[in-house]
Design a protein around this motif. Sequence first.
Motif, PDB file in Angstrom:
ATOM      1  N   LEU A  22      21.349  -0.383   0.420  1.00  0.00           N
ATOM      2  CA  LEU A  22      22.298  -1.099  -0.432  1.00  0.00           C
ATOM      3  C   LEU A  22      22.650  -2.459   0.150  1.00  0.00           C
ATOM      4  O   LEU A  22      22.549  -3.498  -0.533  1.00  0.00           O
ATOM      5  CB  LEU A  22      23.566  -0.254  -0.600  1.00  0.00           C
ATOM      6  CG  LEU A  22      24.781  -0.933  -1.239  1.00  0.00           C
ATOM      7  CD1 LEU A  22      24.465  -1.405  -2.653  1.00  0.00           C
ATOM      8  CD2 LEU A  22      25.990   0.002  -1.232  1.00  0.00           C
ATOM      9  N   GLU A  23      23.077  -2.480   1.385  1.00  0.00           N
ATOM     10  CA  GLU A  23      23.579  -3.723   1.956  1.00  0.00           C
ATOM     11  C   GLU A  23      22.483  -4.768   2.119  1.00  0.00           C
ATOM     12  O   GLU A  23      22.691  -5.953   1.812  1.00  0.00           O
ATOM     13  CB  GLU A  23      24.257  -3.443   3.307  1.00  0.00           C
ATOM     14  CG  GLU A  23      25.536  -2.620   3.183  1.00  0.00           C
ATOM     15  CD  GLU A  23      25.291  -1.114   3.085  1.00  0.00           C
ATOM     16  OE1 GLU A  23      26.265  -0.369   2.868  1.00  0.00           O
ATOM     17  OE2 GLU A  23      24.128  -0.690   3.218  1.00  0.00           O
ATOM     18  N   LEU A  26      21.675  -6.234  -1.285  1.00  0.00           N
ATOM     19  CA  LEU A  26      22.684  -7.182  -1.752  1.00  0.00           C
ATOM     20  C   LEU A  26      22.566  -8.521  -1.030  1.00  0.00           C
ATOM     21  O   LEU A  26      22.669  -9.590  -1.643  1.00  0.00           O
ATOM     22  CB  LEU A  26      24.079  -6.602  -1.545  1.00  0.00           C
ATOM     23  CG  LEU A  26      24.433  -5.371  -2.390  1.00  0.00           C
ATOM     24  CD1 LEU A  26      25.763  -4.783  -1.935  1.00  0.00           C
ATOM     25  CD2 LEU A  26      24.486  -5.726  -3.876  1.00  0.00           C
ATOM     26  N   ALA A  39      29.827  -3.495   1.571  1.00  0.00           N
ATOM     27  CA  ALA A  39      29.532  -3.516   0.136  1.00  0.00           C
ATOM     28  C   ALA A  39      30.758  -3.189  -0.699  1.00  0.00           C
ATOM     29  O   ALA A  39      30.892  -3.668  -1.832  1.00  0.00           O
ATOM     30  CB  ALA A  39      28.402  -2.529  -0.183  1.00  0.00           C
ATOM     31  N   THR A  49      31.709  -5.628  -9.055  1.00  0.00           N
ATOM     32  CA  THR A  49      31.582  -4.241  -9.505  1.00  0.00           C
ATOM     33  C   THR A  49      30.365  -4.078 -10.406  1.00  0.00           C
ATOM     34  O   THR A  49      29.625  -3.082 -10.297  1.00  0.00           O
ATOM     35  CB  THR A  49      32.859  -3.804 -10.236  1.00  0.00           C
ATOM     36  OG1 THR A  49      33.979  -3.957  -9.361  1.00  0.00           O
ATOM     37  CG2 THR A  49      32.756  -2.356 -10.696  1.00  0.00           C
ATOM     38  N   LEU A  52      27.227  -3.824  -8.402  1.00  0.00           N
ATOM     39  CA  LEU A  52      27.039  -2.466  -7.875  1.00  0.00           C
ATOM     40  C   LEU A  52      26.575  -1.511  -8.967  1.00  0.00           C
ATOM     41  O   LEU A  52      25.685  -0.680  -8.726  1.00  0.00           O
ATOM     42  CB  LEU A  52      28.335  -1.969  -7.244  1.00  0.00           C
ATOM     43  CG  LEU A  52      28.738  -2.641  -5.926  1.00  0.00           C
ATOM     44  CD1 LEU A  52      30.134  -2.210  -5.504  1.00  0.00           C
ATOM     45  CD2 LEU A  52      27.728  -2.327  -4.824  1.00  0.00           C
ATOM     46  N   TYR A  55      22.919  -1.971  -9.458  1.00  0.00           N
ATOM     47  CA  TYR A  55      22.165  -1.428  -8.333  1.00  0.00           C
ATOM     48  C   TYR A  55      21.993   0.089  -8.481  1.00  0.00           C
ATOM     49  O   TYR A  55      20.880   0.623  -8.362  1.00  0.00           O
ATOM     50  CB  TYR A  55      22.886  -1.755  -7.023  1.00  0.00           C
ATOM     51  CG  TYR A  55      22.301  -1.061  -5.823  1.00  0.00           C
ATOM     52  CD1 TYR A  55      21.233  -1.610  -5.129  1.00  0.00           C
ATOM     53  CD2 TYR A  55      22.809   0.173  -5.385  1.00  0.00           C
ATOM     54  CE1 TYR A  55      20.682  -0.958  -4.035  1.00  0.00           C
ATOM     55  CE2 TYR A  55      22.264   0.821  -4.300  1.00  0.00           C
ATOM     56  CZ  TYR A  55      21.196   0.253  -3.623  1.00  0.00           C
ATOM     57  OH  TYR A  55      20.646   0.901  -2.551  1.00  0.00           O
ATOM     58  N   TYR A  56      23.074   0.781  -8.731  1.00  0.00           N
ATOM     59  CA  TYR A  56      22.994   2.242  -8.849  1.00  0.00           C
ATOM     60  C   TYR A  56      22.195   2.660 -10.083  1.00  0.00           C
ATOM     61  O   TYR A  56      21.428   3.636 -10.025  1.00  0.00           O
ATOM     62  CB  TYR A  56      24.390   2.855  -8.891  1.00  0.00           C
ATOM     63  CG  TYR A  56      25.085   2.851  -7.546  1.00  0.00           C
ATOM     64  CD1 TYR A  56      24.712   3.729  -6.538  1.00  0.00           C
ATOM     65  CD2 TYR A  56      26.122   1.959  -7.278  1.00  0.00           C
ATOM     66  CE1 TYR A  56      25.337   3.727  -5.300  1.00  0.00           C
ATOM     67  CE2 TYR A  56      26.768   1.949  -6.042  1.00  0.00           C
ATOM     68  CZ  TYR A  56      26.362   2.830  -5.061  1.00  0.00           C
ATOM     69  OH  TYR A  56      26.988   2.823  -3.831  1.00  0.00           O
ATOM     70  N   PRO A  75      29.673   3.112  -2.038  1.00  0.00           N
ATOM     71  CA  PRO A  75      29.406   1.903  -1.245  1.00  0.00           C
ATOM     72  C   PRO A  75      30.471   1.658  -0.179  1.00  0.00           C
ATOM     73  O   PRO A  75      30.965   0.541  -0.010  1.00  0.00           O
ATOM     74  CB  PRO A  75      29.416   0.807  -2.317  1.00  0.00           C
ATOM     75  CG  PRO A  75      30.420   1.271  -3.307  1.00  0.00           C
ATOM     76  CD  PRO A  75      30.261   2.776  -3.360  1.00  0.00           C
TER      77      PRO A  75
END
Length: 313
Positions: A22-23, A26, A39, A49, A52, A55-56, A75
């Motif tokens: 994730l990080e 980003l 995150a 938001t 995120l 991303y998910y 996160p």
Amino acid sequence: MVKYRNRLPQLAGGPILTDGGLETTLVFHNGIDLPFFAAFDLLKDEAGTETLRDYYRLHANIALQAGTGFILESPTWRASPDWGTKLGYSPNALDAANRVAIRLMHELRDELESERSPMVISGCIGPRGDGYDPGRVMNAEEAADYHAPQIRIYAEESADLITAITMTNIPEATGVARAAAAAGMPVAISFTVETDGRLPTGDSLKDAIAAVDAATDNAPIYYMINCAHPDHFAGALDGGWTKRLGGIRANASRCSHAELDEATELDAGNPQELGRLYAGLYARFPHLAVLGGCCGTDHRHIEEIVRAMKVAA
């Protein structure tokens, strides 16, 4: 949609997917300035938001297409008191951010879950210190006290389990496991290892797992390995203790933690190669259930893991 409060389909066998790094995604792909790799700080406004959410959704859709379950890992790797203070969060603001993070996971599950792809909400706990260097090692009691407030919030917000990611030492992992048990929450402990397959403290995975199990009456529902390339730990996986391993979130890069810490460019490795390595690990250890990525990995790596495993099946 059916809720899976403390129902954990990964315990029935895998694979069940989770996301990648994730990080690093980003920072290096989205070009976002992410102080301290935090995150959760994106939750402070709607634009962050939505980043995120996107991303998910991207990662969850891989699971939906593959017909596997998916773990929505919150996160919140950096959403603990010391890191919150560095970011300028008051204790109340940090508590609120942790609540918002879990509520976002619920929102995404309500949107995305299907009968073929149950989705599990995991409250992510990160190390008090740096993920590559344990620094001053707390004792287990200190660690339980430090992590308990974050864990309590996840229990109150109906997360399905706690996952402690990038644990560098035995006492902190023990403290997290105890705090989770005290809150009535299932907990998974994920250790990171150096290029020699040992924790940054020098302990072997075998000894670390045995020590946490002995100190917590086998509280963790399973253990994982994250933030290391498969070549760094595959040779250390031998013996009956490996039955306690339930998942892998590997790096695609073969770089050491020290090298990654100094890197100014992303080393994404080779997604196809990583997929083949995962297929090999799964062939050796078919009880592994949770499969995802860590630093430098993204949706391409998760797609290749799925593809390689289908070919090997």
